[in-house]
Motif scaffolding. Sequence first.
Motif, PDB file in Angstrom:
ATOM      1  N   SER A 124     -24.586 -36.041   4.402  1.00 17.96           N
ATOM      2  CA  SER A 124     -24.503 -36.049   2.940  1.00 17.96           C
ATOM      3  C   SER A 124     -23.368 -36.952   2.448  1.00 17.96           C
ATOM      4  CB  SER A 124     -24.289 -34.622   2.423  1.00 17.96           C
ATOM      5  OG  SER A 124     -25.406 -33.823   2.722  1.00 17.96           O
ATOM      6  N   ILE A 125     -22.218 -36.914   3.143  1.00  6.24           N
ATOM      7  CA  ILE A 125     -21.080 -37.742   2.724  1.00  6.24           C
ATOM      8  C   ILE A 125     -21.408 -39.223   2.913  1.00  6.24           C
ATOM      9  CG2 ILE A 125     -18.664 -38.324   3.197  1.00  6.24           C
ATOM     10  CD1 ILE A 125     -18.279 -35.367   4.033  1.00  6.24           C
ATOM     11  N   TYR A 126     -21.998 -39.542   4.056  1.00  7.80           N
ATOM     12  CA  TYR A 126     -22.379 -40.946   4.289  1.00  7.80           C
ATOM     13  C   TYR A 126     -23.447 -41.378   3.287  1.00  7.80           C
ATOM     14  CZ  TYR A 126     -23.759 -45.240   6.636  1.00  7.80           C
ATOM     15  OH  TYR A 126     -24.043 -46.557   6.918  1.00  7.80           O
ATOM     16  N   GLY A 127     -24.331 -40.447   2.956  1.00  2.59           N
ATOM     17  CA  GLY A 127     -25.349 -40.753   1.949  1.00  2.59           C
ATOM     18  C   GLY A 127     -24.732 -41.102   0.608  1.00  2.59           C
ATOM     19  N   LEU A 128     -23.665 -40.388   0.232  1.00  2.00           N
ATOM     20  CA  LEU A 128     -22.967 -40.706  -1.023  1.00  2.00           C
ATOM     21  C   LEU A 128     -22.304 -42.076  -0.946  1.00  2.00           C
ATOM     22  CD1 LEU A 128     -21.306 -37.313  -2.008  1.00  2.00           C
ATOM     23  CD2 LEU A 128     -23.233 -38.450  -3.129  1.00  2.00           C
ATOM     24  N   LEU A 129     -21.709 -42.400   0.198  1.00  9.50           N
ATOM     25  CA  LEU A 129     -21.112 -43.732   0.366  1.00  9.50           C
ATOM     26  C   LEU A 129     -22.172 -44.823   0.226  1.00  9.50           C
ATOM     27  CD1 LEU A 129     -18.669 -43.173   3.383  1.00  9.50           C
ATOM     28  CD2 LEU A 129     -18.030 -43.704   1.022  1.00  9.50           C
ATOM     29  N   PHE A 130     -23.364 -44.513   0.707  1.00  6.40           N
ATOM     30  CA  PHE A 130     -24.439 -45.508   0.690  1.00  6.40           C
ATOM     31  C   PHE A 130     -24.984 -45.766  -0.712  1.00  6.40           C
ATOM     32  CE2 PHE A 130     -28.228 -47.727   2.096  1.00  6.40           C
ATOM     33  CZ  PHE A 130     -27.814 -48.323   3.278  1.00  6.40           C
ATOM     34  N   THR A 131     -24.615 -44.915  -1.675  1.00  7.43           N
ATOM     35  CA  THR A 131     -25.078 -45.159  -3.040  1.00  7.43           C
ATOM     36  C   THR A 131     -24.503 -46.444  -3.621  1.00  7.43           C
ATOM     37  OG1 THR A 131     -23.294 -43.791  -3.968  1.00  7.43           O
ATOM     38  CG2 THR A 131     -25.400 -42.705  -3.539  1.00  7.43           C
ATOM     39  N   ASN A 132     -23.536 -47.052  -2.926  1.00  8.74           N
ATOM     40  CA  ASN A 132     -23.033 -48.359  -3.371  1.00  8.74           C
ATOM     41  C   ASN A 132     -24.157 -49.371  -3.466  1.00  8.74           C
ATOM     42  OD1 ASN A 132     -22.887 -50.635  -1.102  1.00  8.74           O
ATOM     43  ND2 ASN A 132     -22.612 -48.660  -0.106  1.00  8.74           N
ATOM     44  N   GLN A 133     -25.221 -49.144  -2.678  1.00  4.11           N
ATOM     45  CA  GLN A 133     -26.352 -50.078  -2.665  1.00  4.11           C
ATOM     46  C   GLN A 133     -27.036 -50.155  -4.031  1.00  4.11           C
ATOM     47  OE1 GLN A 133     -27.509 -51.781   0.194  1.00  4.11           O
ATOM     48  NE2 GLN A 133     -25.841 -51.003   1.430  1.00  4.11           N
ATOM     49  N   ILE A 134     -26.950 -49.087  -4.803  1.00  5.39           N
ATOM     50  CA  ILE A 134     -27.572 -49.086  -6.132  1.00  5.39           C
ATOM     51  C   ILE A 134     -26.956 -50.178  -6.996  1.00  5.39           C
ATOM     52  CG2 ILE A 134     -28.005 -47.717  -8.206  1.00  5.39           C
ATOM     53  CD1 ILE A 134     -27.697 -45.210  -6.431  1.00  5.39           C
ATOM     54  N   ILE A 135     -25.626 -50.280  -6.938  1.00  3.45           N
ATOM     55  CA  ILE A 135     -24.924 -51.277  -7.754  1.00  3.45           C
ATOM     56  C   ILE A 135     -24.973 -52.647  -7.103  1.00  3.45           C
ATOM     57  CG2 ILE A 135     -22.749 -51.804  -8.920  1.00  3.45           C
ATOM     58  CD1 ILE A 135     -22.001 -48.831  -8.539  1.00  3.45           C
ATOM     59  N   SER A 136     -24.706 -52.695  -5.783  1.00  2.43           N
ATOM     60  CA  SER A 136     -24.625 -53.995  -5.103  1.00  2.43           C
ATOM     61  C   SER A 136     -25.947 -54.744  -5.138  1.00  2.43           C
ATOM     62  CB  SER A 136     -24.169 -53.807  -3.653  1.00  2.43           C
ATOM     63  OG  SER A 136     -25.118 -53.082  -2.896  1.00  2.43           O
ATOM     64  N   SER A 137     -27.065 -54.020  -5.027  1.00  6.63           N
ATOM     65  CA  SER A 137     -28.370 -54.684  -5.042  1.00  6.63           C
ATOM     66  C   SER A 137     -28.654 -55.316  -6.402  1.00  6.63           C
ATOM     67  CB  SER A 137     -29.474 -53.683  -4.691  1.00  6.63           C
ATOM     68  OG  SER A 137     -29.491 -52.606  -5.600  1.00  6.63           O
ATOM     69  N   VAL A 138     -28.231 -54.650  -7.470  1.00  9.64           N
ATOM     70  CA  VAL A 138     -28.406 -55.213  -8.811  1.00  9.64           C
ATOM     71  C   VAL A 138     -27.534 -56.458  -8.976  1.00  9.64           C
ATOM     72  CG1 VAL A 138     -28.070 -54.798 -11.277  1.00  9.64           C
ATOM     73  CG2 VAL A 138     -29.036 -53.006  -9.832  1.00  9.64           C
ATOM     74  N   ILE A 139     -26.315 -56.391  -8.473  1.00 10.75           N
ATOM     75  CA  ILE A 139     -25.409 -57.540  -8.583  1.00 10.75           C
ATOM     76  C   ILE A 139     -25.958 -58.735  -7.815  1.00 10.75           C
ATOM     77  CG2 ILE A 139     -23.126 -58.384  -7.864  1.00 10.75           C
ATOM     78  CD1 ILE A 139     -21.986 -55.727  -8.701  1.00 10.75           C
ATOM     79  N   VAL A 140     -26.544 -58.497  -6.644  1.00 13.29           N
ATOM     80  CA  VAL A 140     -27.154 -59.579  -5.869  1.00 13.29           C
ATOM     81  C   VAL A 140     -28.229 -60.280  -6.692  1.00 13.29           C
ATOM     82  CG1 VAL A 140     -28.661 -60.075  -3.909  1.00 13.29           C
ATOM     83  CG2 VAL A 140     -26.630 -58.669  -3.587  1.00 13.29           C
ATOM     84  N   SER A 141     -29.082 -59.497  -7.339  1.00 12.82           N
ATOM     85  CA  SER A 141     -30.154 -60.080  -8.151  1.00 12.82           C
ATOM     86  C   SER A 141     -29.607 -60.818  -9.364  1.00 12.82           C
ATOM     87  CB  SER A 141     -31.121 -58.977  -8.598  1.00 12.82           C
ATOM     88  OG  SER A 141     -31.759 -58.391  -7.495  1.00 12.82           O
ATOM     89  N   VAL A 142     -28.582 -60.246  -9.984  1.00 10.41           N
ATOM     90  CA  VAL A 142     -27.988 -60.885 -11.160  1.00 10.41           C
ATOM     91  C   VAL A 142     -27.311 -62.195 -10.779  1.00 10.41           C
ATOM     92  CG1 VAL A 142     -26.174 -60.675 -12.903  1.00 10.41           C
ATOM     93  CG2 VAL A 142     -27.700 -58.755 -12.459  1.00 10.41           C
TER      94      VAL A 142
END
Length: 460
Positions: A406-424
């Motif tokens: 669960s803790i690692y899963g929370l750390l992995f939520t960075n992908q939500i923001i980073s993936s949008v930034i990559v596209s932008v």
Amino acid sequence: MKINMNLSKIKQNRYGIAAVFGGFLLHLTLGNLYSFGNMMTYMDSYMHIRVSSNITYSNFIWVNSVTTATQGLFMAVGGVLERKIGVRLTCLLGSLFLSSGIALTYFTIDISFAAVILTYGFLNGVGLALSYVVPLSCGMKWFPNKKGFVSGIIVGGFGLGSLGSTYLQTRFLNPNNIPVGSSGYFENSSLLDKVPKVFLLLGGIFFAMQSIACILISKPKNVSSQVLEESKTLMNSAEVEHRKQLDHFRAEEDVPTALKSGDSRIMGRDLTVREAIRTKEFYILYTIYFFNSIAVGYINAMYKSFGQTFINDDFYLSEVGSIAAIFNCCGRLAWGKLMDKTTFRFSMILMATCLAFFYLTLSFTPMIGKGFFAFSVWFIFFSFSGTFVLISTATEKAFGSTYYSSIYGLLFTNQIISSVIVSVINETLLHRYGYNVCFFIVSLIVSGSVGLTCILPRKL
């Protein structure tokens, strides 16, 4: 009695090895994510010519971004499901989402771009999220004294996965090495006709592999004995190092008490999710992961389209991507082993420095040639691969194994923001300034990981 104990240990190791192999096999299928840069050129060509001319490379990256964002959004769910329904059912559910999402793209690629985002992006991402962490958690519980190496083996499968996917995609769709047309897209009718069929092929192969993996994956029944073994090792190590490091640790105000005594956990015990998110280490690891994920997402999606600007050979570009998977896999093993021998702090600083440097070398590849292009791509994949094994292992070391998923899963939520930034970054800067500016910005972002890592405790 001694013979019975030895037999029990052999049996335990056998199940542990099976669990690690099952995790590796499952991650091989998840690693199809890294073949997106190759597959995107065929998918985008098909939709640009047969569905809508408004669909281009610059906006097709949103498919990959939705995959990684969804993975980040649902990653913590995998940890919850593991405790509710068990290891195997969680992995099987994730496998069903991933394989069906890919297979359903057979239909959606003829419908709309949004429909492709739903199947190849969203459903694929849910499958990745549910299946990713559980094998890592199981592997580290079986072999508590070799966490970095075991993590490296399992996520090495993720890195190696695109080797088979990229090769299969190109040989199935473009066996005659037909180059892109003057428009920058594949225009050959026989090639385009086969694009929908490749999704059924991939989905079927992946689910067969995943079914075998789910049978093999398990976690130790007597976890407490594993924890005891780890604790003894930590205490023995602490006794050796205590006298040498005592004065040094006392001088460092930012090192938690538990770390000073030789225990890798921040509080000397397993932390709950609520306790973990109250520590500064959680947010430092989160931001490092976030910075590095931007670099991972950009090279994964854009290496082939960048190569097509000066290399007119689809087989060569496909081979670059396939061999990159080997570097991705070997890098995970190497960085995991390095962390076991040194520390997370040392390993991450070295890894992030290499990643930032090799991103800058991409700008020179059109002038030097396609060989240097391959070299740069391969070593970017080798470098960034360490992110996943280092962060995952550091999470377990810092916060413990009980709530690791669960803790690692929370750390992995960075992908939500980073993936949008990559596209932008891609949509905003690519057409206006070109690839070189994009590479420089990504390199600059990764450099931030070096500075943040220096803030973490030396013994982590």
